[in-house]
Design an enzyme around this catalytic site. Structure first.
Site, PDB file in Angstrom:
ATOM      1  N   TYR A 147      27.182  29.555  26.627  1.00 23.12           N
ATOM      2  CA  TYR A 147      28.226  30.113  25.764  1.00 23.12           C
ATOM      3  C   TYR A 147      27.851  31.529  25.335  1.00 23.12           C
ATOM      4  O   TYR A 147      28.665  32.440  25.345  1.00 23.12           O
ATOM      5  CB  TYR A 147      28.424  29.225  24.533  1.00 23.12           C
ATOM      6  CG  TYR A 147      29.626  29.612  23.707  1.00 23.12           C
ATOM      7  CD1 TYR A 147      30.849  28.958  23.877  1.00 23.12           C
ATOM      8  CD2 TYR A 147      29.553  30.642  22.766  1.00 23.12           C
ATOM      9  CE1 TYR A 147      31.962  29.319  23.135  1.00 23.12           C
ATOM     10  CE2 TYR A 147      30.662  31.008  22.024  1.00 23.12           C
ATOM     11  CZ  TYR A 147      31.868  30.343  22.210  1.00 23.12           C
ATOM     12  OH  TYR A 147      32.957  30.703  21.468  1.00 23.12           O
TER      13      TYR A 147
ATOM     14  N   PHE B  74      51.377  51.457  34.188  1.00 24.25           N
ATOM     15  CA  PHE B  74      51.574  50.177  34.866  1.00 24.25           C
ATOM     16  C   PHE B  74      52.477  49.282  34.018  1.00 24.25           C
ATOM     17  O   PHE B  74      52.545  49.448  32.807  1.00 24.25           O
ATOM     18  CB  PHE B  74      50.202  49.525  35.068  1.00 24.25           C
ATOM     19  CG  PHE B  74      50.253  48.264  35.864  1.00 24.25           C
ATOM     20  CD1 PHE B  74      50.519  48.298  37.221  1.00 24.25           C
ATOM     21  CD2 PHE B  74      50.024  47.034  35.262  1.00 24.25           C
ATOM     22  CE1 PHE B  74      50.569  47.120  37.957  1.00 24.25           C
ATOM     23  CE2 PHE B  74      50.072  45.862  35.994  1.00 24.25           C
ATOM     24  CZ  PHE B  74      50.347  45.902  37.344  1.00 24.25           C
ATOM     25  N   ASP B  75      53.153  48.315  34.636  1.00 24.25           N
ATOM     26  CA  ASP B  75      54.154  47.542  33.879  1.00 24.25           C
ATOM     27  C   ASP B  75      53.582  46.774  32.681  1.00 24.25           C
ATOM     28  O   ASP B  75      54.161  46.787  31.597  1.00 24.25           O
ATOM     29  CB  ASP B  75      55.026  46.654  34.788  1.00 24.25           C
ATOM     30  CG  ASP B  75      54.243  45.677  35.640  1.00 24.25           C
ATOM     31  OD1 ASP B  75      52.999  45.726  35.619  1.00 24.25           O
ATOM     32  OD2 ASP B  75      54.867  44.853  36.331  1.00 24.25           O
TER      33      ASP B  75
ATOM     34  N   ASP C 126      42.928  53.413  33.111  1.00 26.28           N
ATOM     35  CA  ASP C 126      43.400  52.112  33.576  1.00 26.28           C
ATOM     36  C   ASP C 126      42.921  52.043  35.029  1.00 26.28           C
ATOM     37  O   ASP C 126      43.491  52.664  35.915  1.00 26.28           O
ATOM     38  CB  ASP C 126      44.933  52.076  33.454  1.00 26.28           C
ATOM     39  CG  ASP C 126      45.511  50.736  33.852  1.00 26.28           C
ATOM     40  OD1 ASP C 126      44.740  49.834  34.245  1.00 26.28           O
ATOM     41  OD2 ASP C 126      46.739  50.586  33.785  1.00 26.28           O
TER      42      ASP C 126
ATOM     43  N   ALA D 232      42.124  49.773  37.616  1.00 32.23           N
ATOM     44  CA  ALA D 232      42.186  48.692  38.607  1.00 32.23           C
ATOM     45  C   ALA D 232      41.769  49.128  40.012  1.00 32.23           C
ATOM     46  O   ALA D 232      41.044  48.423  40.695  1.00 32.23           O
ATOM     47  CB  ALA D 232      43.590  48.104  38.632  1.00 32.23           C
TER      48      ALA D 232
ATOM     49  N   LYS E 180      41.624  43.594  41.470  1.00 29.93           N
ATOM     50  CA  LYS E 180      41.934  44.610  42.476  1.00 29.93           C
ATOM     51  C   LYS E 180      40.616  45.062  43.124  1.00 29.93           C
ATOM     52  O   LYS E 180      40.068  44.364  43.951  1.00 29.93           O
ATOM     53  CB  LYS E 180      42.679  45.797  41.850  1.00 29.93           C
ATOM     54  CG  LYS E 180      43.702  45.429  40.768  1.00 29.93           C
ATOM     55  CD  LYS E 180      44.915  44.739  41.300  1.00 29.93           C
ATOM     56  CE  LYS E 180      45.944  44.310  40.254  1.00 29.93           C
ATOM     57  NZ  LYS E 180      46.070  45.003  39.008  1.00 29.93           N
TER      58      LYS E 180
ATOM     59  N   HIS F 114      61.358  41.271  35.236  1.00 29.75           N
ATOM     60  CA  HIS F 114      61.292  41.067  36.693  1.00 29.75           C
ATOM     61  C   HIS F 114      60.536  39.807  37.088  1.00 29.75           C
ATOM     62  O   HIS F 114      60.792  39.229  38.133  1.00 29.75           O
ATOM     63  CB  HIS F 114      60.665  42.285  37.365  1.00 29.75           C
ATOM     64  CG  HIS F 114      59.296  42.627  36.866  1.00 29.75           C
ATOM     65  ND1 HIS F 114      59.089  43.134  35.598  1.00 29.75           N
ATOM     66  CD2 HIS F 114      58.081  42.509  37.423  1.00 29.75           C
ATOM     67  CE1 HIS F 114      57.794  43.327  35.422  1.00 29.75           C
ATOM     68  NE2 HIS F 114      57.163  42.951  36.527  1.00 29.75           N
TER      69      HIS F 114
HETATM   70  C1  LIG Z   1      46.961  44.852  37.777  1.00 29.85           C
HETATM   71  C2  LIG Z   1      46.947  45.978  36.857  1.00 29.85           C
HETATM   72  C3  LIG Z   1      46.923  45.792  35.472  1.00 29.85           C
HETATM   73  C4  LIG Z   1      46.995  44.435  34.830  1.00 29.85           C
HETATM   74  O1  LIG Z   1      45.961  43.627  35.217  1.00 29.85           O
HETATM   75  P1  LIG Z   1      46.070  42.045  35.399  1.00 29.85           P
HETATM   76  O2  LIG Z   1      44.717  41.667  35.857  1.00 29.85           O
HETATM   77  O3  LIG Z   1      47.145  41.778  36.375  1.00 29.85           O
HETATM   78  O4  LIG Z   1      46.383  41.475  34.059  1.00 29.85           O
HETATM   79  C5  LIG Z   1      46.894  46.911  34.681  1.00 29.85           C
HETATM   80  N1  LIG Z   1      46.901  48.141  35.202  1.00 29.85           N
HETATM   81  C6  LIG Z   1      46.930  48.359  36.527  1.00 29.85           C
HETATM   82  C7  LIG Z   1      46.910  49.746  37.063  1.00 29.85           C
HETATM   83  C8  LIG Z   1      46.955  47.288  37.397  1.00 29.85           C
HETATM   84  O5  LIG Z   1      47.009  47.506  38.709  1.00 29.85           O
END
Ligand SMILES: *Cc1c(COP(=O)(O)O)cnc(C)c1O
Length: 458
Positions: free
Chosen positions: A72, A124-125, A215, A217, A258, A450
């Site tokens: 933990y 990003f969305d 951000d 990813a 990613k 979506h």
């Molecule tokens: C996928 C992604 C996110 C969100 O991440 P999740 O792991 O799907 O929650 C945020 N920003 C970018 C640029 C992404 O590609």
């Protein structure tokens, strides 16, 4: 003769996929409310819905799972991941989270208040969702070239410094808690940001006293493009480039699904201890204790290993060359897409392929359904459905472009699969004159519609 390019790995485990008939697919997509997210995965032959969490882990990553420490508190897996983050990305502090949006939730709970403006390059969305949920505003400062489909530009993810400075000047540091730089910029087509631009954004942020959050990813794919396209970086290793990239950020959020090539996971990393402490409270509340934050030990191990593999040049070259291979096929068939090809996906121009479907009937979604009917291929709409409604007026927001995104999972499909995708798209393109109507909404959620929208044929 010169030897042709080939993959930097061989295959050890395979998974069977099944073709279906057009009749079956017609039934299934109707039952799914013409929403590709509602399909069962065994109703899909080639799944290009997303590259998120759908990659193939390596033998070494699977081996790491066995070595996971599920304690933990203070698990060795946590320290292994912490060391990998320090080593590759340079951040002193980090918090694990169950995925990228959870990292956003925790960090934004710490920093964003109602009325704030958050400038960035086409957020990003989920990022935008988390900003708007807090009654703050995401301001898109991407360069205009990003929105000209046919224009070749090496760094279409770049921020326009004039647009950015305007937001900073008009709102002041007290109303702009951070600039978010998305690497690569998904919304504009998986397009990279140059190191020059990162440096310039840093200088502007320093002038106004504003934090920068990456951000991140697809940070490794971004680094690959820098190595290939930016002057002065051809001889640098991916890790050296990554290291310089993150030297210009105060913090980062990561969707490890990613570029860290795991099926689930995320994290926040930061340089400032005070920010770490403030975020820790939210992490414990929303995710889990500091040393696991929503991840099992084995998954942190696989993630640490994935960060190393994901930043190897040969791996990145194999990956991006596959995306380029699909792009070259589409060129051959005269199909337009966001140029140059992105790191993880091809963004097909739905307005070219289906010119007769009115904007209010969702042409990119219509193309997604047609491609599924054609060959059981699943892409995703990056258009009006995704753009959602204006939070104030509740009117549909029409983005400049309507894309069908074909995202390529990492180390999963072969180029034969890419041939099928290209041929299926061509077949849809060839019968464009017979496709004159699209879909209307019969159900939608108030935010991020979506994912769960239900549609009906017009
Ligand atoms: C996928 C992604 C996110 C969100 O991440 P999740 O792991 O799907 O929650 C945020 N920003 C970018 C640029 C992404 O590609």
């Amino acid at each position: 003769m010169e030897l042709p390019f080939s993959e930097s790995y061989k295959i050890k485990v395979v998974e069977t996929i099944r073709k279906s008939t057009r009749q079956e697919r017609e039934q299934w997509i109707k039952e799914a409310g013409y929403n590709l997210f509602n399909l069962k995965s065994d109703q899909v032959f080639i799944d290009l819905l997303t590259d998120s969490g759908t990659g193939a882990m390596s033998d070494r990553q699977w081996a790491e799972l066995m070595k996971g420490d599920e304690s933990y508190a203070g698990a060795s897996s946590y320290y292994k991941l912490k060391a990998a983050i320090k080593d590759i990305l340079g951040f002193e502090y980090f918090l694990p989270t169950h995925q990228g949006r959870a990292a956003e939730n925790v960090l934004f709970s710490t920093l964003i208040k109602e009325g704030h403006k958050i400038p960035g390059n086409a957020h990003f969305d989920t990022t935008k969702g988390h900003i708007e949920f807090r009654k703050a505003t995401a301001v898109d400062c991407t360069i205009d070239e990003a929105y000209v489909v046919e224009q070749e530009h090496p760094f279409k993810g770049n921020l326009d410094l004039n647009k950015l400075e305007k937001v900073l000047k008009e709102n002041g540091a007290e109303n702009v808690p951070m600039i978010i730089v998305t690497l690569t910029c998904n919304t504009s087509g998986g397009q990279p940001v140059s190191l020059k631009n990162m440096r310039e954004v840093r200088a502007l942020a320093d002038t106004y006293g504003v934090k920068i959050v990456y951000d991140s990813a697809r940070f490794a794919e971004n680094a690959y493009f820098i190595k290939l396209r930016e002057e002065g970086y051809g001889d640098r290793s991916i890790r050296e480039i990554v290291s310089e990239m993150f030297s210009y950020a105060d913090a980062m959020t990561m969707s490890s699904k990613k570029d860290a090539i795991v099926n689930m996971g995320g994290f926040i990393a930061m340089k400032d201890k005070e920010l770490f402490k403030a975020a820790t409270t939210y992490n414990i509340m929303f995710e889990g204790f500091i040393t696991y934050g929503g991840m099992s030990g084995r998954d942190m191990n696989a993630l640490a290993q994935g960060l190393y593999e994901g930043t190897e040049f040969e791996y990145l070259q194999t990956r991006i060359k596959q995306v380029e291979y699909l792009g070259a096929k589409l060129d051959e068939y005269g199909i337009r897409y966001q140029r140059p090809v992105g790191g993880h996906a091809i963004f097909v121009d739905a307005l070219q392929i289906l010119p007769n479907v009115p904007r209010e009937q969702f042409p990119a979604q219509t193309l997604g359904v047609e491609l599924y009917l054609e060959a059981g291929i699943r892409g995703v709409e990056i258009g009006t459905l995704l753009a959602d409604r204006d939070p104030v007026t509740r009117e549909n927001r029409y983005p400049e472009l309507e894309f069908l995104r074909l995202a390529i999972p990492r180390r999963v499909y072969t180029n034969n699969h890419m041939d099928v995708v290209a041929a299926a798209l061509k077949n849809v393109f060839d019968r464009k004159d017979t496709i004159t109507s699209g879909y209307k909404i019969i159900y939608e959620a108030p935010i991020m519609r979506h994912f769960t929208v239900e549609l009906e044929k017009v």
